[in-house]
Design a protein around this motif. Structure first.
Motif, PDB file in Angstrom:
ATOM      1  N   HIS A  29       2.576  10.204  10.126  1.00 10.83           N
ATOM      2  CA  HIS A  29       1.999  11.313   9.356  1.00 10.83           C
ATOM      3  C   HIS A  29       3.034  11.753   8.324  1.00 10.83           C
ATOM      4  N   GLU A  30       2.620  11.820   7.076  1.00 14.29           N
ATOM      5  CA  GLU A  30       3.486  12.280   5.986  1.00 14.29           C
ATOM      6  C   GLU A  30       3.081  13.706   5.631  1.00 14.29           C
ATOM      7  N   ALA A  31       4.004  14.642   5.797  1.00 15.10           N
ATOM      8  CA  ALA A  31       3.692  16.045   5.514  1.00 15.10           C
ATOM      9  C   ALA A  31       3.306  16.220   4.053  1.00 15.10           C
ATOM     10  N   GLN A  32       2.317  17.054   3.815  1.00 13.31           N
ATOM     11  CA  GLN A  32       1.807  17.237   2.454  1.00 13.31           C
ATOM     12  C   GLN A  32       2.828  17.923   1.559  1.00 13.31           C
ATOM     13  N   ARG A  33       3.528  18.898   2.089  1.00 16.88           N
ATOM     14  CA  ARG A  33       4.491  19.665   1.293  1.00 16.88           C
ATOM     15  C   ARG A  33       5.862  18.982   1.350  1.00 16.88           C
ATOM     16  N   PRO A  34       6.489  18.691   0.221  1.00 16.10           N
ATOM     17  CA  PRO A  34       7.824  18.093   0.274  1.00 16.10           C
ATOM     18  C   PRO A  34       8.878  19.093   0.752  1.00 16.10           C
ATOM     19  N   VAL A  35       9.882  18.584   1.430  1.00 16.17           N
ATOM     20  CA  VAL A  35      11.016  19.422   1.816  1.00 16.17           C
ATOM     21  C   VAL A  35      11.809  19.795   0.571  1.00 16.17           C
ATOM     22  N   SER A  36      11.960  18.838  -0.339  1.00 14.93           N
ATOM     23  CA  SER A  36      12.668  19.093  -1.593  1.00 14.93           C
ATOM     24  C   SER A  36      12.263  18.038  -2.608  1.00 14.93           C
ATOM     25  N   THR A  37      12.478  18.347  -3.870  1.00 16.51           N
ATOM     26  CA  THR A  37      12.220  17.407  -4.960  1.00 16.51           C
ATOM     27  C   THR A  37      13.421  17.415  -5.889  1.00 16.51           C
ATOM     28  N   VAL A  38      13.919  16.236  -6.215  1.00 17.18           N
ATOM     29  CA  VAL A  38      15.048  16.125  -7.138  1.00 17.18           C
ATOM     30  C   VAL A  38      14.683  15.178  -8.268  1.00 17.18           C
ATOM     31  N   SER A  93      20.080   4.501   9.605  1.00 16.59           N
ATOM     32  CA  SER A  93      19.165   3.909   8.625  1.00 16.59           C
ATOM     33  C   SER A  93      17.779   4.512   8.757  1.00 16.59           C
ATOM     34  N   VAL A  94      16.984   4.334   7.706  1.00 15.44           N
ATOM     35  CA  VAL A  94      15.600   4.805   7.737  1.00 15.44           C
ATOM     36  C   VAL A  94      14.794   4.009   8.761  1.00 15.44           C
ATOM     37  N   SER A  95      15.072   2.733   8.898  1.00 20.89           N
ATOM     38  CA  SER A  95      14.366   1.922   9.887  1.00 20.89           C
ATOM     39  C   SER A  95      14.551   2.491  11.289  1.00 20.89           C
ATOM     40  N   LEU A  96      15.781   2.914  11.595  1.00 15.97           N
ATOM     41  CA  LEU A  96      16.034   3.519  12.899  1.00 15.97           C
ATOM     42  C   LEU A  96      15.300   4.846  13.049  1.00 15.97           C
ATOM     43  N   LEU A  97      15.215   5.608  11.969  1.00 16.23           N
ATOM     44  CA  LEU A  97      14.458   6.863  12.026  1.00 16.23           C
ATOM     45  C   LEU A  97      12.999   6.601  12.366  1.00 16.23           C
ATOM     46  N   LEU A  98      12.414   5.593  11.749  1.00 18.40           N
ATOM     47  CA  LEU A  98      11.014   5.275  12.027  1.00 18.40           C
ATOM     48  C   LEU A  98      10.838   4.826  13.476  1.00 18.40           C
ATOM     49  N   LYS A  99      11.805   4.078  13.992  1.00 20.41           N
ATOM     50  CA  LYS A  99      11.747   3.676  15.397  1.00 20.41           C
ATOM     51  C   LYS A  99      11.851   4.889  16.317  1.00 20.41           C
ATOM     52  N   MET A 100      12.701   5.840  15.953  1.00 14.19           N
ATOM     53  CA  MET A 100      12.844   7.063  16.753  1.00 14.19           C
ATOM     54  C   MET A 100      11.541   7.846  16.786  1.00 14.19           C
ATOM     55  N   LEU A 101      10.839   7.864  15.664  1.00 19.68           N
ATOM     56  CA  LEU A 101       9.560   8.572  15.608  1.00 19.68           C
ATOM     57  C   LEU A 101       8.529   7.920  16.517  1.00 19.68           C
ATOM     58  N   THR A 102       8.427   6.612  16.432  1.00 18.57           N
ATOM     59  CA  THR A 102       7.414   5.925  17.242  1.00 18.57           C
ATOM     60  C   THR A 102       7.744   5.999  18.724  1.00 18.57           C
ATOM     61  N   ARG A 131      10.372  14.061   2.164  1.00 22.81           N
ATOM     62  CA  ARG A 131       9.275  14.574   2.977  1.00 22.81           C
ATOM     63  C   ARG A 131       9.579  14.446   4.464  1.00 22.81           C
ATOM     64  N   LEU A 132       8.787  15.169   5.239  1.00 19.20           N
ATOM     65  CA  LEU A 132       8.846  15.052   6.689  1.00 19.20           C
ATOM     66  C   LEU A 132       7.871  13.976   7.144  1.00 19.20           C
ATOM     67  N   TYR A 133       8.370  13.074   7.959  1.00 18.94           N
ATOM     68  CA  TYR A 133       7.518  12.073   8.589  1.00 18.94           C
ATOM     69  C   TYR A 133       7.512  12.323  10.090  1.00 18.94           C
ATOM     70  N   SER A 134       6.367  12.140  10.697  1.00 19.03           N
ATOM     71  CA  SER A 134       6.219  12.354  12.128  1.00 19.03           C
ATOM     72  C   SER A 134       5.244  11.321  12.670  1.00 19.03           C
ATOM     73  N   SER A 135       5.141  11.255  13.991  1.00 20.71           N
ATOM     74  CA  SER A 135       4.186  10.339  14.604  1.00 20.71           C
ATOM     75  C   SER A 135       2.770  10.848  14.376  1.00 20.71           C
ATOM     76  N   VAL A 136       1.841   9.947  14.136  1.00 21.53           N
ATOM     77  CA  VAL A 136       0.455  10.350  13.941  1.00 21.53           C
ATOM     78  C   VAL A 136      -0.098  10.992  15.208  1.00 21.53           C
ATOM     79  N   ASN A 137       0.540  10.705  16.343  1.00 22.09           N
ATOM     80  CA  ASN A 137       0.105  11.297  17.610  1.00 22.09           C
ATOM     81  C   ASN A 137       0.573  12.728  17.791  1.00 22.09           C
ATOM     82  N   LYS A 138       1.577  13.117  16.993  1.00 17.63           N
ATOM     83  CA  LYS A 138       2.095  14.483  17.053  1.00 17.63           C
ATOM     84  C   LYS A 138       2.500  14.900  15.642  1.00 17.63           C
ATOM     85  N   PRO A 139       1.530  15.062  14.746  1.00 14.91           N
ATOM     86  CA  PRO A 139       1.842  15.329  13.337  1.00 14.91           C
ATOM     87  C   PRO A 139       2.498  16.692  13.126  1.00 14.91           C
TER      88      PRO A 139
END
Length: 209
Positions: A160-169, A121-130, A72-80
Motif C-alpha cells: 500500500h502506497e500512502a496517498q499523502r507524501p511524507v516530503s517532496t524535494v 537497502s530498499v529491497s530489505l525494507l520491502l522484505k521487512m514489510l512483507t 512516501r510511506l509504504y506498508s503491507s496491503v494487509n495492514k495499510p
C-alpha cells in the motif's frame, strides 16, 4: 543500477540529456561519491541530489530543478497505513535506510513517538514489510515503484502506497566547483528548461516509473 559490468539508470539518462553535446558522460562507481564533488581537478563530477540531503555541498554548482521526488510511506496491503498528519503515525515502527536523513520525521524519532528501524537497502525494507517486521517504510517513490515493478519477488498488489507524501524535494544536478565548468552552467540550465518544457524529461522518466 549495475548490470553486466555497466551502470545505467534515470540519473545517468537525465545527465546525458542536460550536459552540452561536446561533453562526455562516464559513470564511475565510488564508495564515497559525494566526496568526489569536492575535488577541483579538470574532471567534473556530478550527482543528482536534493539540497536538503547534503547541506555540506553548499559550495557545489547546483543546476535548476530537474524533477520532483516524493518520499512516501509504504506498508503491507494487509495492514495499510494512511495519515493526515505525521502525528497519526505515533507508536509505529518505521523502516528507514541506514545513514539516511529524514528531516520531516526525525523530530518524531528524537521524541520517541516513532521507532526507527534501519536496514541497508530498499529491497530489505520491502522484505521487512512483507514479513510484518515494520509497520511501514519511508521510501522514495521512484525507487520503490521501480523495484516492485521489476522484481520477481513482489507485485504492486503486495503493498500500500500512502496517498499523502511524507516530503517532496526538487532534485538537481550538483557539479564539482571547477571554474571552467561554472562558465558552462548557463548552458546546462538552458537545456534543463527546454527539456522540461518539451516533455523530454517525462519520456525519460516513463521508462522507470
Amino acid at each position: 543500477m549495475a548490470a553486466g559490468g555497466s551502470q545505467a539508470g534515470v540519473a545517468v539518462d537525465l545527465l546525458k540529456a542536460v550536459v552540452p553535446p561536446d561533453v562526455t558522460v562516464e559513470v564511475e562507481p565510488d564508495p564515497a561519491p559525494r566526496e568526489l564533488l569536492r575535488r577541483t581537478s579538470e574532471r567534473i563530477y556530478a550527482r543528482l541530489e536534493a539540497s536538503e540531503w547534503c547541506g555540506s555541498l553548499d559550495k557545489g554548482l547546483w543546476s535548476e530543478p530537474v524533477m520532483a521526488l516524493n518520499t512516501r510511506l509504504y506498508s503491507s496491503v494487509n495492514k495499510p497505513v494512511e495519515f493526515e498528519t505525521l502525528d497519526d503515525l505515533n507508536g509505529l515502527t518505521v523502516g528507514c535506510i541506514k545513514n539516511y536523513s529524514y528531516p520531516a520525521i526525525q523530530p518524531y524519532f528524537d521524541a520517541g513517538k516513532m521507532t526507527r528501524y534501519d536496514t541497508n537497502s530498499v529491497s530489505l525494507l520491502l522484505k521487512m514489510l512483507t514479513a510484518g517486521r515494520v509497520d511501514c517504510a519511508v521510501i522514495d517513490e521512484a525507487e520503490a515503484r521501480w523495484l516492485i515493478r521489476t522484481s520477481p519477488d513482489w507485485e504492486s498488489s503486495n503493498f500500500h502506497e500512502a496517498q499523502r507524501p511524507v516530503s517532496t524535494v526538487q532534485l538537481r544536478f550538483v557539479f564539482s566547483n571547477v571554474p571552467a565548468w561554472e562558465k558552462r552552467m548557463s548552458e546546462v540550465n538552458t537545456r534543463i528548461k527546454l527539456l522540461r518544457e518539451n516533455g523530454w524529461f517525462d519520456r525519460i522518466l516513463s521508462h522507470y516509473l
